[in-house]
Design an enzyme around this catalytic site. Sequence first.
Site, PDB file in Angstrom:
ATOM      1  N   LYS A  76       8.483   5.146  -2.863  1.00 19.57           N
ATOM      2  CA  LYS A  76       6.935   5.149  -3.122  1.00 19.57           C
ATOM      3  C   LYS A  76       6.581   7.069  -3.013  1.00 19.57           C
ATOM      4  O   LYS A  76       6.813   7.661  -2.193  1.00 19.57           O
ATOM      5  CB  LYS A  76       6.219   4.404  -2.134  1.00 19.57           C
ATOM      6  CG  LYS A  76       4.628   4.531  -2.537  1.00 19.57           C
ATOM      7  CD  LYS A  76       3.796   3.551  -1.747  1.00 19.57           C
ATOM      8  CE  LYS A  76       2.372   3.524  -1.806  1.00 19.57           C
ATOM      9  NZ  LYS A  76       1.556   2.627  -1.210  1.00 19.57           N
ATOM     10  N   SER A 151      -1.702   0.386  -3.664  1.00 21.86           N
ATOM     11  CA  SER A 151      -1.166   1.758  -4.051  1.00 21.86           C
ATOM     12  C   SER A 151       0.218   1.624  -4.160  1.00 21.86           C
ATOM     13  O   SER A 151       0.981   2.747  -4.857  1.00 21.86           O
ATOM     14  CB  SER A 151      -1.284   2.969  -2.962  1.00 21.86           C
ATOM     15  OG  SER A 151      -0.881   2.554  -1.757  1.00 21.86           O
ATOM     16  N   SER A 175      -2.255  -2.467   0.476  1.00 19.01           N
ATOM     17  CA  SER A 175      -1.391  -1.534  -0.649  1.00 19.01           C
ATOM     18  C   SER A 175      -0.241  -2.214  -1.303  1.00 19.01           C
ATOM     19  O   SER A 175       0.309  -1.628  -2.205  1.00 19.01           O
ATOM     20  CB  SER A 175      -1.143  -0.106  -0.206  1.00 19.01           C
ATOM     21  OG  SER A 175      -2.553   0.562  -0.146  1.00 19.01           O
TER      22      SER A 175
END
Length: 485
Positions: A76, A151, A175
């Site tokens: 990520k 996210s 997220s």
Amino acid sequence: MSLLDLTASDLSRLIATREVKPSEVMEAHLARVAQRNGAVNAIISAPEPQALMDQARAADDAPRRGWLHGMPLAVKDLVAVKGLRTTYGSPLFADAIAPADDLIARRMRAAGAIFTGKTNTPEWGHGSHSFNPVFGVTRNPYDLARSAGGSSGGAAAALACRMVPLADGSDMMGSLRNPAAFCNVYGFRPSWGLVPADAVGDTHMATLATEGPMARSIEDIARFLSVLAGENPEVPFPRAPQPYAEMLTTDLRGKRIGWLGDWGGAYPTEPGILQLCEAALGVFTDQGAVVEAVAPPFPAAQLWQAWLTLRAFLNAGGKAALYDDPKTRAQLKPETLWEIEQGQHVTAAQLYQATTIRSRWYARAAKLFRHYDALVMPSAQVWPFPADWRWPQAINGQAMDSYHRWMEVVVPVSLIGLPSLALPCGFGPTGAAPGRAAGLPMGMQLIGPAGADAQILAMGHCYHLATDWPGRQPPPAPDTWGNRC
């Protein structure tokens, strides 16, 4: 069966016994990236394929480093990986090359992972829709016109598309739970402290967010969690890990599960989501568990106010230097500016009240878990929404008063650091009304008391063996995508 359809656990076993070479695994995944990433935009900042193949070939004959030996992983873009761009989705860091690995990247590398790039995220991770001015928007592999969530949207979309066998995510406000639901994969937010942070910033106050694993099976979640977990002596409040993959066998007979639904109507939810989750709960009752509806155990308005106060306070402190400089402030997204400006006006009395609510809710939840082995809520309040939106402005006609209010359903878990496993629970009806998402994924949260990570994973494993939604219904092939946009 294609290598791409195997779980990470199966790939690891095949690599360990030398039935499959890391170079073969890498070649298959790079081919899938070439085939699908252009449309989905999940993996970013990727090294040259030849360089990755060279690393994989070197791993073919090298001593086994760990469970991830030779495995292609993309990390990520909120996590620094040495030698790769680490942008946080921000134009301020669009060309930044990380000089060193963050802690969880270091642990993945030590276990043998080969980094094939980063996964896309919203700027600073603010918002549950993965778009930013550096790389653009990540699209849902089940419908390219829709959001993959966030996210950790790039992570979930890459995982669903079989561009990676595993993915790391982070979760402050859903997220990794939200994109797992949107993309038909699993995501696990562990008990706070199990996966430690790096020793930067205020690690005593910043106890709302955590890293966690994402995968297409619970065995993979468990084994990857063992890579990520473990004390960092430089940060406080550690939690000792367990051998999670060895603890997946359980009997659901007699287990008690509390269904919280929409918290007594406090969390507006689009039509069909609650019904899909309730149908999925039948998987547990079929295996002998008892599922009961639970009345709202705490005032939702108080939880929300405490959440707003603590989150904004942390953002204001953490982003103060960027906000104070007019040049950098001009390049912050509106949602980030809103967070900082809200946090700048938090008083000592408001902060004390927020932490008091947090403590009271933790105590109330602990009492609730004396009666229930797990609680369940939806993972999201809306179906995957159009990718050209910034965020959903309303649910069922009720206006959302902030950019993240539409994800309020994740707050009860995040506020007190409970373990929460995002389970895929099927797909919505294909004959949805005009303007509604049709036939798209949704999920639900399986929530346990603090420290009950092994128990929640074992219950989730029973569910996975009975359903395997990621295996049963992967994203459509690229030649059908044009009909869904």
